[in-house]
Design a protein around this motif. Structure first.
Motif, PDB file in Angstrom:
ATOM      1  N   SER A   3       0.864  -1.234  -0.085  1.00  0.00           N
ATOM      2  CA  SER A   3      -0.096   0.071   0.173  1.00  0.00           C
ATOM      3  C   SER A   3       1.011   1.415  -0.049  1.00  0.00           C
ATOM      4  N   ALA A   4       0.148   2.364  -0.624  1.00  0.00           N
ATOM      5  CA  ALA A   4       0.995   3.666  -0.523  1.00  0.00           C
ATOM      6  C   ALA A   4       0.082   4.695   0.084  1.00  0.00           C
ATOM      7  N   ALA A   5       0.164   5.355   1.159  1.00  0.00           N
ATOM      8  CA  ALA A   5      -0.703   6.059   1.908  1.00  0.00           C
ATOM      9  C   ALA A   5      -0.231   7.377   1.536  1.00  0.00           C
ATOM     10  N   PHE A   6      -1.020   8.383   0.884  1.00  0.00           N
ATOM     11  CA  PHE A   6      -0.630   9.628   0.501  1.00  0.00           C
ATOM     12  C   PHE A   6      -1.447  10.516   1.337  1.00  0.00           C
ATOM     13  N   ILE A   7      -0.814  10.912   2.508  1.00  0.00           N
ATOM     14  CA  ILE A   7      -1.531  11.838   3.549  1.00  0.00           C
ATOM     15  C   ILE A   7      -1.175  13.186   3.372  1.00  0.00           C
ATOM     16  N   PHE A   8      -2.114  14.176   3.334  1.00  0.00           N
ATOM     17  CA  PHE A   8      -2.005  15.293   2.903  1.00  0.00           C
ATOM     18  C   PHE A   8      -2.942  16.257   3.420  1.00  0.00           C
ATOM     19  N   ARG A   9      -2.727  17.804   3.501  1.00  0.00           N
ATOM     20  CA  ARG A   9      -3.540  18.997   3.716  1.00  0.00           C
ATOM     21  C   ARG A   9      -3.836  19.405   2.393  1.00  0.00           C
ATOM     22  N   PRO A  10      -4.928  19.390   2.038  1.00  0.00           N
ATOM     23  CA  PRO A  10      -5.318  20.184   0.809  1.00  0.00           C
ATOM     24  C   PRO A  10      -5.159  21.709   0.779  1.00  0.00           C
ATOM     25  N   GLY A  11      -4.904  22.142  -0.369  1.00  0.00           N
ATOM     26  CA  GLY A  11      -4.800  23.690  -0.422  1.00  0.00           C
ATOM     27  C   GLY A  11      -5.645  24.217  -1.300  1.00  0.00           C
ATOM     28  N   GLN A  12      -5.430  24.858  -2.473  1.00  0.00           N
ATOM     29  CA  GLN A  12      -6.295  25.239  -3.478  1.00  0.00           C
ATOM     30  C   GLN A  12      -6.003  24.535  -4.594  1.00  0.00           C
ATOM     31  N   TYR A  13      -7.336  23.984  -5.294  1.00  0.00           N
ATOM     32  CA  TYR A  13      -7.087  23.228  -6.636  1.00  0.00           C
ATOM     33  C   TYR A  13      -7.357  24.211  -7.537  1.00  0.00           C
TER      34      TYR A  13
END
Length: 107
Positions: A3-13
């Protein structure tokens, strides 16, 4: 299985984010050995986790070399307020079968 967990805090898309995101999603689907993904959000909504599952480490590495994925990685600070990646080998997965999961009875 990996598994590859991509943990992130979204900004502006923006439009470029959505364009690359669609291409990356398709690249994952087109990569032999891709099993699927699931996402989670922290209780306060500030942090997300998108975990992708792969049959082999080679499949995960093949996806990581995709040109659209590499392009997006170079620009991550445009769209995210921070991120962390966790690559794991799935040794075991089990439950009472009431929740369908991508990793049933992984051993």
């Amino acid at each position: 299985m990996y598994s590859a967990a991509f943990i992130f805090r979204p900004g502006q898309y923006d439009d470029e984010f959505h364009r690359l995101n669609d291409l990356i999603d398709q690249a994952a689907l087109d990569t032999p050995g891709y099993l699927g993904a699931e996402t989670w959000r922290s209780d306060d909504g500030s942090t997300l986790n998108a975990t992708y599952y792969w049959e082999t480490l080679e499949a995960l590495k093949a996806f990581s070399r995709n040109k659209h994925h590499l392009e997006a990685k170079k620009q991550y600070s445009r769209w995210y307020d921070g991120y962390h990646i966790v690559i794991s080998e799935v040794l075991r997965s089990y439950g009472d079968a009431s929740i369908k999961h991508l990793t049933p009875d992984a051993r």
